[in-house]
Design a protein around this motif. Sequence first.
Motif, PDB file in Angstrom:
ATOM      1  N   ILE A   1       0.823  -1.207   0.000  1.00 39.73           N
ATOM      2  CA  ILE A   1       0.000   0.000   0.000  1.00 39.73           C
ATOM      3  C   ILE A   1       0.864   1.266   0.000  1.00 39.73           C
ATOM      4  CG2 ILE A   1      -1.889  -1.169   1.188  1.00 39.73           C
ATOM      5  CD1 ILE A   1      -1.132   0.347   3.731  1.00 39.73           C
ATOM      6  N   PHE A   2       2.161   1.130   0.262  1.00 34.33           N
ATOM      7  CA  PHE A   2       3.060   2.276   0.243  1.00 34.33           C
ATOM      8  C   PHE A   2       4.474   1.808  -0.060  1.00 34.33           C
ATOM      9  CE2 PHE A   2       3.478   0.662   4.545  1.00 34.33           C
ATOM     10  CZ  PHE A   2       4.832   0.783   4.803  1.00 34.33           C
ATOM     11  N   CYS A   3       5.359   2.773  -0.347  1.00 31.61           N
ATOM     12  CA  CYS A   3       6.791   2.507  -0.437  1.00 31.61           C
ATOM     13  C   CYS A   3       7.525   3.773  -0.017  1.00 31.61           C
ATOM     14  CB  CYS A   3       7.208   2.064  -1.838  1.00 31.61           C
ATOM     15  SG  CYS A   3       6.923   3.277  -3.141  1.00 31.61           S
ATOM     16  N   ASP A   4       8.843   3.700   0.069  1.00 27.70           N
ATOM     17  CA  ASP A   4       9.631   4.812   0.591  1.00 27.70           C
ATOM     18  C   ASP A   4      10.694   5.261  -0.419  1.00 27.70           C
ATOM     19  OD1 ASP A   4       8.176   4.269   2.832  1.00 27.70           O
ATOM     20  OD2 ASP A   4       9.873   3.816   4.131  1.00 27.70           O
ATOM     21  N   VAL A   5      10.889   6.575  -0.500  1.00 30.42           N
ATOM     22  CA  VAL A   5      12.009   7.144  -1.239  1.00 30.42           C
ATOM     23  C   VAL A   5      13.009   7.652  -0.206  1.00 30.42           C
ATOM     24  CG1 VAL A   5      12.788   8.897  -2.868  1.00 30.42           C
ATOM     25  CG2 VAL A   5      10.546   7.814  -3.172  1.00 30.42           C
ATOM     26  N   LEU A   6      14.213   7.075  -0.193  1.00 36.46           N
ATOM     27  CA  LEU A   6      15.224   7.442   0.789  1.00 36.46           C
ATOM     28  C   LEU A   6      15.948   8.726   0.383  1.00 36.46           C
ATOM     29  CD1 LEU A   6      16.751   3.951   1.661  1.00 36.46           C
ATOM     30  CD2 LEU A   6      14.758   5.100   2.648  1.00 36.46           C
ATOM     31  N   ALA A   7      16.743   9.253   1.317  1.00 34.67           N
ATOM     32  CA  ALA A   7      17.427  10.524   1.083  1.00 34.67           C
ATOM     33  C   ALA A   7      18.383  10.472  -0.101  1.00 34.67           C
ATOM     34  CB  ALA A   7      18.168  10.964   2.349  1.00 34.67           C
TER      35      ALA A   7
END
Length: 321
Positions: free
Chosen positions: A264-270
């Motif tokens: 349902i989601f994912c992450d974009v890291l720095a």
Amino acid sequence: MITICEHDWGDEVMNWEFIKKHRFIYNIGAMNVPIFIHFVLTDNCPLKCKQCYVSKSHCKDMNWEVFEERLGQAKDLGIPRIMLTGGEPLLYPYIVRAVKCINDLQMECIMATSGYGLTEKIAYDLAKAGLTKVYISLNGSTAAIHNVSRSCYHMSVEALKLFEANCILVGLNWVARHDNAYDFPTYIDYAKKNNITDVVVLSNKRNANGNLDSLLTIDDISIIKKTMEDNEGYITLDPCFSYKCRRALGLPLLFGHVCNAGRIFCDVLADGSIISCRHAINHYDIHYVSLSDYWYQAALKERNIARLWLQPCKANIWEVV
């Protein structure tokens, strides 16, 4: 052919209305697009919260060009909501500019923050830029309780007031721990008296060194469950809360025993890389060309693994003792 999932995940999947509303696609084992994405704007934060999983050894800020590129990909994919986080997102050099960019693309912008670094001017500028809502990290109704696992209680409370003064909606993030569970009913009363819109209960996570302390007991779970029942609709549980705790709290599971990350989601890291979740200990260290590539191709491999077993995670799988 893409089909909507009806009963392919078995009896463990209980929240069918949620799944149908957001179009769960069986072929890829996830929503047709992420419901939201975390943008980790920076790894920097001067606080030393006990449950913080962010390593301070290689802190960096997201390059502005990378932010614009990933945000454009999110817009093209049809993602409706961007969650800004860190580290401490208020320390990101382009934080106001980032909020305005999200708002200009007509996407909802929400920020998770401790309040560190907030001033009257920054609060005003964020409101003007289009910040929709903030979630402030607050682990107790008093400084004595909060500061056991976090720090700077009065700073967070002051941030709450500054955001509200600028007509930004404020919710609270509360980490469920043994050392603050007894305070939860009082905490909710405090939240309501201070015009807090809602409270999100977060799982207690391993820190950057892999240590985990203050695990919940069955009595703690009972307190949390009773408080949630007494305040129905006001308190929600973070999506990555463990299977065991969700069962103990009598709450539905979206995907049975498996994790919601990459579904349902994912992450974009720095650094611009895309992963299913920043809590994951192991992930594929590849810089995907686009969010679309990740969601429809690379993440599929992670989801297939997760169907068989829970991926190693800094959010402890069995956080009840």
